[in-house]
Design a protein around this motif. Sequence first.
Motif, short mmCIF file in Angstrom:
data_model
loop_
_atom_site.label_atom_id
_atom_site.label_comp_id
_atom_site.label_asym_id
_atom_site.label_seq_id
_atom_site.Cartn_x
_atom_site.Cartn_y
_atom_site.Cartn_z
N LEU A 198 -7.78 7.98 -2.48
CA LEU A 198 -8.57 7.14 -1.56
C LEU A 198 -9.75 7.93 -0.98
O LEU A 198 -10.89 7.43 -0.95
CB LEU A 198 -7.64 6.64 -0.44
CG LEU A 198 -8.29 5.84 0.71
CD1 LEU A 198 -8.94 4.56 0.20
CD2 LEU A 198 -7.22 5.48 1.76
N LYS B 87 -17.87 -0.56 -0.25
CA LYS B 87 -17.42 0.77 -0.70
C LYS B 87 -18.29 1.33 -1.83
O LYS B 87 -18.98 0.57 -2.53
CB LYS B 87 -15.96 0.67 -1.13
CG LYS B 87 -15.04 0.22 0.02
CD LYS B 87 -13.58 0.26 -0.41
CE LYS B 87 -12.67 -0.18 0.74
NZ LYS B 87 -11.24 -0.06 0.39
N PHE C 72 -1.29 7.76 -2.24
CA PHE C 72 -2.64 7.49 -2.77
C PHE C 72 -3.74 8.10 -1.90
O PHE C 72 -4.92 7.93 -2.18
CB PHE C 72 -2.86 5.98 -2.93
CG PHE C 72 -2.73 5.17 -1.66
CD1 PHE C 72 -3.78 5.10 -0.74
CD2 PHE C 72 -1.58 4.45 -1.39
CE1 PHE C 72 -3.68 4.35 0.42
CE2 PHE C 72 -1.46 3.68 -0.23
CZ PHE C 72 -2.51 3.65 0.68
N ARG D 217 -11.22 -11.23 7.13
CA ARG D 217 -10.08 -10.89 6.26
C ARG D 217 -9.85 -12.03 5.26
O ARG D 217 -9.50 -11.79 4.11
CB ARG D 217 -8.81 -10.62 7.08
CG ARG D 217 -8.83 -9.36 7.93
CD ARG D 217 -8.83 -8.06 7.16
NE ARG D 217 -7.56 -7.76 6.54
CZ ARG D 217 -7.24 -6.57 6.04
NH1 ARG D 217 -8.11 -5.55 6.08
NH2 ARG D 217 -6.09 -6.37 5.46
N GLU E 10 -7.29 0.16 -5.76
CA GLU E 10 -8.07 1.34 -5.40
C GLU E 10 -9.58 1.03 -5.36
O GLU E 10 -10.26 1.38 -4.40
CB GLU E 10 -7.78 2.43 -6.43
CG GLU E 10 -8.23 3.79 -6.00
CD GLU E 10 -7.67 4.86 -6.92
OE1 GLU E 10 -6.77 4.56 -7.73
OE2 GLU E 10 -8.15 5.99 -6.83
P1 GDP Z 1 -6.84 -2.99 3.53
O1 GDP Z 1 -6.77 -3.01 5.04
O2 GDP Z 1 -6.63 -4.34 2.91
O3 GDP Z 1 -8.06 -2.27 3.00
O4 GDP Z 1 -5.59 -2.17 3.02
P2 GDP Z 1 -4.88 -0.84 3.54
O5 GDP Z 1 -5.30 -0.50 4.94
O6 GDP Z 1 -3.43 -0.99 3.24
O7 GDP Z 1 -5.42 0.28 2.56
C1 GDP Z 1 -6.66 0.91 2.79
C2 GDP Z 1 -7.29 1.23 1.46
O8 GDP Z 1 -6.48 2.16 0.78
C3 GDP Z 1 -7.38 0.03 0.51
O9 GDP Z 1 -8.49 -0.76 0.77
C4 GDP Z 1 -7.44 0.72 -0.84
O10 GDP Z 1 -8.76 1.20 -1.10
C5 GDP Z 1 -6.52 1.91 -0.63
N1 GDP Z 1 -5.16 1.59 -1.07
C6 GDP Z 1 -4.23 0.82 -0.46
N2 GDP Z 1 -3.09 0.75 -1.17
C7 GDP Z 1 -3.31 1.52 -2.27
C8 GDP Z 1 -2.50 1.88 -3.39
O11 GDP Z 1 -1.35 1.45 -3.53
N3 GDP Z 1 -3.08 2.70 -4.30
C9 GDP Z 1 -4.35 3.17 -4.15
N4 GDP Z 1 -4.84 3.99 -5.08
N5 GDP Z 1 -5.15 2.86 -3.12
C10 GDP Z 1 -4.64 2.05 -2.18
#
Ligand code: GDP
Length: 140
Positions: free
Chosen positions: A64, A12, A60, A88, A113
């Motif tokens: 994001l 990222k 968020f 993962r 984030e």
């Molecule tokens: P991942 O598959 O582990 O990347 O997680 P998710 O698909 O749930 O979330 C996608 C992306 O959204 C994450 O990698 C973070 O960059 C962002 N994100 C997820 N949860 C949060 C949150 O609670 N707050 C913020 N600001 N960003 C979040």
Amino acid sequence: MTKNNFTLTLIKPYAVEHGYVGHILARINEAGFRISAMKYTQLSREQAEAFYEVHRNEGFFGRLIEFMTKGPLVVALLEKENAVGSYRRLIGATDPDKAEDGTLRKLFGASVELNAVHGSDSDENARREAAFFFSRLEIF
Ligand code: GDP
């Protein structure tokens, strides 16, 4: 359901800006992944919104999209048996504070984030994400 031998990662903008690309790629190679496609690109707002469509209704979402479009990122396809699950595990939990020691998000992420890398969360999403970023001519 067809089983993939690949997953998609994003290094990222936060991690690119902090100079972590080389360190992250080294760990990906050491973990036994073969890089079958890779490029440097910057997402438009529309592209970032399409990529994270499932999160559109999350509080968020705006932050994001801001974070993902801030600068260039590295996108790559990683090949290995059971690539999605294996990657993962290498990246660890979304929140670096909860990620296991030695995982990419623990080592290089700052917060939920600012979490350094993305990894596809299912074979189906890996295929969707690969088609989103790469044409057949870019995969080796
Ligand atoms: P991942 O598959 O582990 O990347 O997680 P998710 O698909 O749930 O979330 C996608 C992306 O959204 C994450 O990698 C973070 O960059 C962002 N994100 C997820 N949860 C949060 C949150 O609670 N707050 C913020 N600001 N960003 C979040």
